[in-house]
Design an enzyme around this catalytic site. Structure first.
Site, short mmCIF file in Angstrom:
data_model
loop_
_atom_site.label_atom_id
_atom_site.label_comp_id
_atom_site.label_asym_id
_atom_site.label_seq_id
_atom_site.Cartn_x
_atom_site.Cartn_y
_atom_site.Cartn_z
N SER A 15 0.80 -1.20 0.00
CA SER A 15 0.00 0.00 0.00
C SER A 15 0.85 1.27 0.00
CB SER A 15 -0.94 -0.07 1.20
OG SER A 15 -2.11 0.64 0.90
N HIS B 60 -7.70 -5.67 0.29
CA HIS B 60 -6.45 -4.92 0.41
C HIS B 60 -5.66 -5.44 1.62
CE1 HIS B 60 -4.10 -1.26 -0.11
NE2 HIS B 60 -4.24 -0.97 1.17
#
Ligand code: GCU
Length: 422
Positions: free
Chosen positions: A260, A401
């Protein structure tokens, strides 16, 4: 009228609570504006770059400069007086399987110099081990339920009522699923990690406490000439410096990994520091691997609004105009060439634009082709959990995610396959 008001309040309230995507986020392929990607192999005077020599001498530095000036800012060189102190070693960590070392990396001479805490696990082998290098989000003590790990200096306490030691003990190992140490060690690899807050706290005023202020004079750089992502990237290079001094690590086989925002960081660090032999971007999204011109999921405006400190001020001038940027993110990926590069997405992570990450990986291939290396050759997004590509590899995993065991298994296999070229 009243119900409209209530629903607007509810939308705003739930957005604030969950930090979900803003209501105007585009997740519709048919609403992507037509775009043309800049060609990494066209020089500023319009000539085609056709040789490795011209790429390395002229074009690569030119593209790196474009990212420096428009997106991430500068990265200063290694400081003078840097030194390391191994504060703890256990040669029978992880049930006897690994060596654990904890090292303070001082960024200047003297023991009161700004520093960061490095945690290192190495397999118990008699030859230097390849090492995965990555920053962590919540502190070294959260990557494994190992009581000997020195707690993070900056604790993120959700509940202000509890004491620091309660917060530390209850968060030990809380990120362990993202760092499957046993799996990594069993395959003969090591892990080197540090908490990214040691370099700069991740909020808009973090630069005041971080190295952009404390190292300003020593590094001869103005605080706004670089960014939080730049500061974190600089820290990754300092880990590489340490590994070069540790005989148990194979510093020629360091594998940069980040998830990320720390995946954006890994890409920027890997572009600047070619000592990292492999680079892995896990769900790095906008400002990382994903193409900005697709305007799908997170946008440059979203990034700069929520995280104004991640990039330099000039990046804000592209908030609503990715087409005005002289670069797009496939050119950042091309700066990793000829080193092996892995770009990974997650199916439910629309915010990071999986297809934009795939297309970016695909469009970095012409630079790898200069070196006679193959990138991603398929034209369509692959099925889930089906890695594609050679020296540039890509997968989209099922799920959200995150960094999972599945992701790590692919990275370990990729590292094994690329042993020779390291
Ligand atoms: C937010 C941000 C992303 C970032 C992510 C993360 O969602 O918008 O750009 O990648 O946080 O770091 O987890």
């Amino acid at each position: 009228m009243k119900s409209v008001f209530i629903s607007v309040v509810l939308v705003v309230f739930s957005y604030g609570l969950s930090c979900a995507q803003p209501p105007d986020t585009n997740t519709d392929e048919s609403r992507i504006p037509p775009y043309t990607l800049p060609d990494p192999l066209i020089s500023p005077n319009g000539k085609a770059i056709t040789t490795v020599k011209d790429w390395e001498r002229k074009q690569r530095p030119y593209i790196l400069k474009l990212f420096t000036e428009n997106v991430y800012g500068k990265i200063p060189a290694k400081p003078a007086g840097m030194h390391f102190k191994v504060t703890e070693t256990d040669s029978a960590a992880l049930n006897g399987k690994a060596i654990r070392k904890q090292v303070t990396i001082y960024f200047a001479a003297g023991d009161d110099a700004p520093s960061m805490d490095l945690l290192l696990y190495l397999p118990r082998t008699n030859k230097p081990a390849a090492v995965f290098v990555g920053l962590n989000f919540t502190g070294n003590h959260t990557i494994a339920a190992d009581k000997a790990i020195k707690p993070a200096r900056h604790l993120k306490k959700k509940d202000q009522q509890i004491t620091d030691s309660e917060a530390i003990e209850s968060s030990r190992g809380s990120s362990a699923s993202r760092w499957p140490l046993e799996e990594i060690i069993n395959k003969g690899y090591g892990v080197a990690t540090a908490h990214y807050y040691d370099l700069e706290p991740d909020d808009k005023d973090g630069w005041k406490q971080g190295i952009r202020t404390t190292m300003k004079d020593a590094l001869h750089i103005a605080t706004d000439a670089w960014s939080a992502i730049g500061a974190w990237s600089w820290g990754l290079s300092r880990i590489q410096d340490y590994l070069e001094s540790d005989a148990a690590a194979d510093a020629k086989r360091t594998i940069l990994i980040g998830h990320s925002r720390l995946g954006k960081t890994a890409l920027w660090a890997g572009a600047n520091d070619q000592r990292f032999s492999i680079v892995i971007s896990n769900n790095s999204g906008e400002g990382g691997a994903a193409l900005s011109r697709r305007v799908f999921g997170e946008t440059i405006r979203n990034l700069n609004t929520s995280f104004p400190h991640w990039f330099i001020a000039r990046y804000k001038s592209y908030n609503d105009h990715p087409e005005m940027l002289p670069v797009d993110q496939h050119m950042l990926l091309s700066l990793i060439a000829p080193r092996p590069l892995y770009v990974a997405s997650a199916e439910d992570d629309k915010w990071a634009d999986p297809k934009g990450e795939f297309l970016s990986a695909k469009n970095a291939a012409p630079v790898y082709a200069l070196y006679k290396l193959q990138g991603v050759t398929v034209n369509e997004m692959p099925a889930v959990n089906t890695p594609v590509g050679a020296t540039i590899r890509y997968h989209i995993r099922t799920g959200k995610h995150d960094v999972t065991l599945y992701d790590w298994q692919q990275y370990l296999e990729f590292a094994e396959q690329n042993k020779k070229s390291e």
